[in-house]
Scaffold this motif. Sequence first.
Motif, PDB file in Angstrom:
ATOM      1  N   ASN A 115      30.939  92.209 110.288  1.00  0.00           N
ATOM      2  CA  ASN A 115      31.454  91.068 111.068  1.00  0.00           C
ATOM      3  C   ASN A 115      30.384  90.028 111.331  1.00  0.00           C
ATOM      4  N   ARG A 116      29.208  90.532 111.753  1.00  0.00           N
ATOM      5  CA  ARG A 116      28.144  89.596 112.147  1.00  0.00           C
ATOM      6  C   ARG A 116      27.565  88.867 110.943  1.00  0.00           C
ATOM      7  N   VAL A 117      27.439  89.567 109.826  1.00  0.00           N
ATOM      8  CA  VAL A 117      26.907  88.913 108.622  1.00  0.00           C
ATOM      9  C   VAL A 117      27.911  87.843 108.150  1.00  0.00           C
ATOM     10  N   ASP A 118      29.180  88.191 108.190  1.00  0.00           N
ATOM     11  CA  ASP A 118      30.223  87.218 107.812  1.00  0.00           C
ATOM     12  C   ASP A 118      30.116  85.962 108.683  1.00  0.00           C
ATOM     13  N   ASN A 119      29.939  86.188 109.986  1.00  0.00           N
ATOM     14  CA  ASN A 119      29.872  85.052 110.918  1.00  0.00           C
ATOM     15  C   ASN A 119      28.695  84.136 110.646  1.00  0.00           C
ATOM     16  N   VAL A 120      27.510  84.745 110.407  1.00  0.00           N
ATOM     17  CA  VAL A 120      26.333  83.877 110.181  1.00  0.00           C
ATOM     18  C   VAL A 120      26.410  83.195 108.814  1.00  0.00           C
ATOM     19  N   LEU A 121      27.018  83.873 107.848  1.00  0.00           N
ATOM     20  CA  LEU A 121      27.173  83.222 106.534  1.00  0.00           C
ATOM     21  C   LEU A 121      28.115  82.025 106.657  1.00  0.00           C
ATOM     22  N   LYS A 122      29.093  82.170 107.537  1.00  0.00           N
ATOM     23  CA  LYS A 122      30.021  81.055 107.799  1.00  0.00           C
ATOM     24  C   LYS A 122      29.256  79.925 108.485  1.00  0.00           C
ATOM     25  N   LEU A 123      28.386  80.305 109.442  1.00  0.00           N
ATOM     26  CA  LEU A 123      27.597  79.311 110.186  1.00  0.00           C
ATOM     27  C   LEU A 123      26.745  78.465 109.241  1.00  0.00           C
ATOM     28  N   VAL A 124      26.132  79.136 108.239  1.00  0.00           N
ATOM     29  CA  VAL A 124      25.248  78.385 107.319  1.00  0.00           C
ATOM     30  C   VAL A 124      26.010  77.908 106.066  1.00  0.00           C
ATOM     31  N   GLY A 125      27.303  78.180 106.035  1.00  0.00           N
ATOM     32  CA  GLY A 125      28.150  77.669 104.952  1.00  0.00           C
ATOM     33  C   GLY A 125      27.913  78.311 103.594  1.00  0.00           C
ATOM     34  N   LEU A 126      27.543  79.591 103.595  1.00  0.00           N
ATOM     35  CA  LEU A 126      27.258  80.242 102.302  1.00  0.00           C
ATOM     36  C   LEU A 126      27.982  81.591 102.146  1.00  0.00           C
ATOM     37  N   ARG A 127      29.199  81.662 102.653  1.00  0.00           N
ATOM     38  CA  ARG A 127      29.948  82.931 102.536  1.00  0.00           C
ATOM     39  C   ARG A 127      30.161  83.306 101.073  1.00  0.00           C
ATOM     40  N   HIS A 128      30.321  82.318 100.239  1.00  0.00           N
ATOM     41  CA  HIS A 128      30.594  82.583  98.818  1.00  0.00           C
ATOM     42  C   HIS A 128      29.363  83.108  98.068  1.00  0.00           C
ATOM     43  N   LYS A 129      28.197  83.072  98.737  1.00  0.00           N
ATOM     44  CA  LYS A 129      26.967  83.536  98.072  1.00  0.00           C
ATOM     45  C   LYS A 129      26.588  84.964  98.487  1.00  0.00           C
ATOM     46  N   ALA A 130      27.452  85.606  99.262  1.00  0.00           N
ATOM     47  CA  ALA A 130      27.109  86.920  99.839  1.00  0.00           C
ATOM     48  C   ALA A 130      26.640  87.937  98.805  1.00  0.00           C
ATOM     49  N   GLU A 131      27.271  87.939  97.645  1.00  0.00           N
ATOM     50  CA  GLU A 131      26.916  88.950  96.641  1.00  0.00           C
ATOM     51  C   GLU A 131      25.839  88.488  95.659  1.00  0.00           C
ATOM     52  N   GLY A 132      25.379  87.243  95.837  1.00  0.00           N
ATOM     53  CA  GLY A 132      24.335  86.726  94.952  1.00  0.00           C
ATOM     54  C   GLY A 132      22.966  87.262  95.347  1.00  0.00           C
TER      55      GLY A 132
END
Lengths: 220, 276
Positions: A115-132
């Motif tokens: 949950n928290r990683v998803d939230n911060v990735l959303k904050l920095v606008g890079l959710r689509h890069k999670a698996e990169g």
Amino acid sequence: MITFNGVTKAYGNYRALSDISLNIRKGEMAFMTGPSGAGKTTLLKLIYLAERPDTGNIIIAGYNTATLKEKSVPFLRRNIGVVFQDFRLLHNKTVYDNIALALRIRGIAQGEIKNRVDNVLKLVGLRHKAEGYPLSLSGGESQRIAIARAVVGEPTVLLADEPTGNLDYDNSISIMDIFREINAKGTTIFIGTHNHDLFRNTGLRILKLNEGSLAGEGVG
Amino acid sequence: MREKWINLLSVITIGFALLILSITVFTLYNVELIAKRLPGKFTIMVYLKDGLPGNEIKHSEALLKRDSLVKSVVYISKEKAYRELRHNLRGAEYILEGLNENPLSPSFEVKIKKDRFSMEKVEALINRLKSKPYVDDIDYGRQILDFVQSFRTAMRAVGIFFSVLIFFAIIFVIYTTVKILFYRRNEEIETYKLLGATAGFIRAPFLIEGGIIGFVGGIFGVVESYTFYYVLVRLAEEFPLLKYLSFPVNMFGVMPIIGLLLGLFGTVVALGRIKY
């Protein structure tokens, strides 16, 4: 939140910092500026205990670093999020795992981490890069991931060392917007930068360092 | 990828070290077995003075049987001894021709209890017997016993030395492997520290890795030792003497545990104190 009292740090004969006294208030967002070699990085390192002062004392989030036992250092560091100049992302881990590492270190449960990683990735606008992987990211993206990792543990203090050093104007503005959003949630932020555009017209406090000494204070 | 090769090399080295250890234990085990079997075969021949009256012989025999060290006493008369000699010299009886009288002495054949056997106790008994007026001479396999005892002591010393050496060698292999892995991940570890990782969090993956290397090395050692055992069993079909050797197969179960413990110990030594 961050207090320096007469702090001095030398490397051999080279005096990196001389008699520094300063105070960053809780919830404040402040800048530290000065030319290269002024001592900005050293001062930040003293806050997150990568270095120890030769004289003087430093109080961070109520901890006096002079009397802090070595085994307590990790727990103090969990209160401090750091955005490093060279990002310090781990190339053998995905973006998700790089950010999650800060939470795993804190012993947080797997579900909560997601949950928290998803939230911060959303904050920095890079959710689509999670698996990169970090090597596939641009400089701006790496910087955002570094910020995401620094804030995911919800530290009380966020330090940033030249956070826009290698970024173009648009990316720099975007990074500053993220910092403002984090600061609005109550996190104290202290940024070391030589980029005057970053704090111009912000109305935020600026500490000026020159040759290891505090050379003045102003408002951006 | 390179780390996998380093780990594999360590596993193979530990496996071979444990094979040497199992051969050492095998050797020691068999020397001990031989040494333990020996007292069962051990006999003291107590030669008596000529012309002792029958009741004195019976009384001495009874006294000797009462000794806590003695398992059995068999009286061999002069005549019986002569008959046995003749029997043993079948085909060469002419050696005895020309003897006007039986030159042999009567004797007691004394056997010692296996569970109470020790060289010191046997010698004490012999000294007691020597002081008896009816005793003419005593004969026992002292030289053989001394040799077996000395060999056993020497083998024990060599075995302990080898075992300690192998333990240190395994610890050294793990120590070096973990040091290499630690230095290769130095940057990563520094980042962990800066993010607030405790020493335990940093150590844990290395301890797991060191433990696994030791454990897998132990399993490899079992495979090698079993191969050695198998070869020995096959060889015993050709060389019957080898059938008398025993292999301590219980050791197979312990080897991975030894590997695991040495792996953990080597890792702890290699990591030392995590400094902040």
